[in-house]
Design a protein around this motif. Structure first.
Motif, PDB file in Angstrom:
ATOM      1  N   PRO A 137       0.593  -0.821  -0.153  1.00 24.10           N
ATOM      2  CA  PRO A 137      -0.331   0.025  -0.148  1.00 24.10           C
ATOM      3  C   PRO A 137       0.796   0.893   0.160  1.00 24.10           C
ATOM      4  N   ARG A 202      -4.968 -12.473  -3.432  1.00 23.18           N
ATOM      5  CA  ARG A 202      -5.839 -11.794  -2.144  1.00 23.18           C
ATOM      6  C   ARG A 202      -5.828 -12.169  -0.867  1.00 23.18           C
ATOM      7  N   VAL A 367      -1.656  -8.122   2.523  1.00 22.12           N
ATOM      8  CA  VAL A 367      -1.952  -7.024   1.733  1.00 22.12           C
ATOM      9  C   VAL A 367      -1.394  -6.318   0.899  1.00 22.12           C
ATOM     10  N   TYR A 408      -3.138   3.785  -6.135  1.00 20.03           N
ATOM     11  CA  TYR A 408      -3.912   3.337  -4.604  1.00 20.03           C
ATOM     12  C   TYR A 408      -4.961   4.214  -4.440  1.00 20.03           C
ATOM     13  N   LEU A 534     -10.738  -3.534  -0.187  1.00 24.72           N
ATOM     14  CA  LEU A 534      -9.925  -2.176  -0.348  1.00 24.72           C
ATOM     15  C   LEU A 534      -9.668  -1.354   0.767  1.00 24.72           C
ATOM     16  N   ASP A 538      -4.201   1.427  -0.385  1.00 19.89           N
ATOM     17  CA  ASP A 538      -4.085  -0.365  -1.187  1.00 19.89           C
ATOM     18  C   ASP A 538      -4.076   0.060  -2.463  1.00 19.89           C
TER      19      ASP A 538
END
Length: 564
Positions: A137, A202, A367, A408, A534, A538
């Motif tokens: 992130p 994920r 993450v 992002y 999210l 992220d």
């Protein structure tokens, strides 16, 4: 100094093209934005310049344009648009530089789009491709505490009667002649190729390793056994996740009579609690002698406290493995002190974030794996083409995985409740309608819409100020690549606005396209946010779903686009 009105050359230029520069003196401009108008062969182009960034006796390019028979000129007259009737706009000279700037007699950007297919099924936004790329992130630290260890070294047990066993570090490739093919009991198909890397989606992380065990006698290596470890962690519960560990020997020399494995313990940060499996839970006996190559596997679990609402935690689950080695010469067995997974070739792909923010019941993700949002390019080619153009040609390549430049995520409200980022990029009232082609719409009720890219709900948006964390701040959409969808001879094209060729230094884009295509291209994004959990900053990728057969000039680009 305030200069109003129009500056122009004495007459047309033989090259039919010219680049225009304005000089910003060091006079302390009171107004941040200056909006210039250039009357080109294909219409009027408005260009916004940030005076504060250039008020040090700088010549600033407004871009190159095609004028054909027109006399090149630049005006600064639209006071009402920027509210600066009483403020100084600092410029004291203009320069026109004729030349060949590779501006075709027509559009410099021409993307020929496929016909939209209204029945094309939407992409599966849930099943993501496993990757070994660590994508953190925005603003997060480069390494977690456990993975910040120095270069991995052997882990050695105590010396017993002159004998000692050391484990690792893991090898970078399989030993000569060692079997590398499938398949452990619990691994997902994508990990069964046994590539010696860490990979994740994920919700699943898997890593294969070849780990040597060395028997040392009086400080000298006497024998080496090698094992293939596979560790898979699945985020398969709301407040729990599971680890599958599979062990298979690749070679055990005759110097060993028997090697026996066991889980010493698991580790996880509070409020995460490992639940140790009973030794009887092994599938296959975790003990081997020379020539024995059977697999053994065990499943363990972790629980975390999801009872408190609005919480976010980060965990890095870890395991320590013990072994007892019986030498074949009948001497006493030798114990190891525990091979710890996270200390050998550490990766941040197994960093887990659990929260009770996205959903009150809780849930977890890996993450540092960035998921991919995929456009339905066959159904919405106009929106896909606009994003594709920026990904390919803008210097910041927003959301392009091959350039390692993720988007992002910026949750709603971070840029003010009135969607301020979009207001910056689509800043002129009626811009889309004034620059769009009604014939390029999907239906009689469709209207031109300003499509901004990178998305307004990202830190990459040109509309987000640097003071709010914006990565590519601009002061107006006129500083972006500007395009529009048009229908010519029954075919939709994406063209640049007016006779201006992008510099390809622009970090944002705005395009007048079908409103139905613009909104439809993002119709799955809300579900994508929830499914991928999210949260603020992220990282994620955008797959436009398009490819192009292109001819590039110095400043021009002409492509025939195909939906993948």
């Amino acid at each position: 100094m305030t200069v109003r009105g129009t500056w122009k050359m004495n007459g047309p230029v033989s090259e039919k093209q010219a680049e225009i520069f304005v000089h910003i003196p060091d006079t302390g401009a009171q107004t941040r934005q200056a909006i210039y108008e250039i009357d080109t062969a294909y219409g009027t182009v408005r260009k916004t310049i940030n005076q504060y960034a250039h008020e040090n006796n700088e010549w600033v390019s407004l871009g190159a344009y095609r004028f054909n028979g027109k006399t090149p000129q630049v005006s600064l007259t639209n006071w009402n648009d920027i509210g600066t009737a009483d403020n100084d706009l600092a410029w004291d000279a203009a320069a026109f530089v004729p030349g060949d700037y590779d501006l075709p007699d027509g559009p410099s950007v021409d993307l020929k789009l496929p016909d939209p297919n209204s029945t094309n099924p939407n992409p599966d936004q849930v099943n993501q491709v496993p990757r070994q790329l660590v994508t953190r992130p925005h603003g997060s630290s480069t390494r977690s505490a456990l993975s910040s260890a120095n270069k991995p070294e052997s882990v050695c047990g105590p010396v017993q009667d002159g004998r000692q066993v050391c484990w690792g570090p893991a090898l970078s490739k399989y030993p000569r002649g060692a079997e590398s093919g499938p398949s452990p009991r619990y691994a997902g198909d994508w990990c069964d190729d046994y590539a010696l890397v860490a990979r994740a989606t994920r919700f699943t992380e898997c890593e294969n390793r070849v780990v040597p065990a060395y028997l040392r006698v009086d400080g000298q290596t006497r024998a080496t056994a090698t094992f293939r470890f596979q560790r898979e962690v699945e985020l398969d519960g709301v407040n729990s996740f599971t680890e599958h560990l599979t062990v298979k020997p690749l070679s055990i020399p005759l110097d060993f009579a028997r090697i026996q494995f066991g889980i010493y313990k698991h580790l996880c940060e509070n409020p995460c609690r490992p639940v140790e499996a009973d030794p009887s839970a092994w599938h296959g006996e975790p003990a081997w002698g020379p020539g024995d190559t059977h697999e053994a596997s065990i499943t363990s679990s972790y629980l975390w406290d999801s009872s408190v609402a609005g919480k976010t935690y980060k965990f890095k689950p870890d395991v320590q493995i013990n072994a007892i080695l019986d030498p074949s010469d009948g001497s006493i067995n030798v114990q190891t002190v525990g091979y710890q997974w996270s200390l050998d070739k550490p990766t941040d792909l197994d960093q887990i974030r659990c929260d009770t923010v996205v959903t009150a019941a809780g849930g977890c993700v890996f993450v540092n794996y960035a998921p991919t949002y995929t456009f339905n390019a066959a159904r919405y080619p106009q929106a896909a083409a606009h994003a594709w153009l920026l990904q390919r040609n803008a210097p910041n390549h927003p959301g392009l995985r091959s350039a390692d430049t993720p988007l992002y995520y910026l949750p709603g409200g971070k840029s003010d409740e009135d969607d301020r980022n979009r207001d910056v990029i689509c800043d002129e009232a009626g811009w889309a309608a004034a620059n769009g082609d009604p014939n390029a719409m999907n239906s009689s009720t469709d209207r031109p819409n300003c499509d901004e890219f990178a998305f307004n709900a990202t830190y990459n948006s040109g509309g987000l100020a640097a003071s709010s964390g914006g990565l590519n701040p601009v002061y107006s959409g006129s500083e972006c690549v500007q395009t529009y969808a048009a229908k010519v001879d029954g075919v939709i094209h994406l063209y640049n606005i007016g006779g201006y060729a992008p510099l390809w230094t622009e970090v944002c884009g705005r395009s007048s396209i079908s409103g139905q295509q613009n909104s439809g291209s993002m119709s799955q994004f809300g579900g994508f946010i929830r499914n991928m959990r999210l949260t603020d900053k992220d990282a994620y990728w955008l797959d436009t779903g398009l490819s192009g057969q292109c001819t590039d000039g110095i400043r021009s680009i002409k492509c025939t686009m195909t939906a993948n």
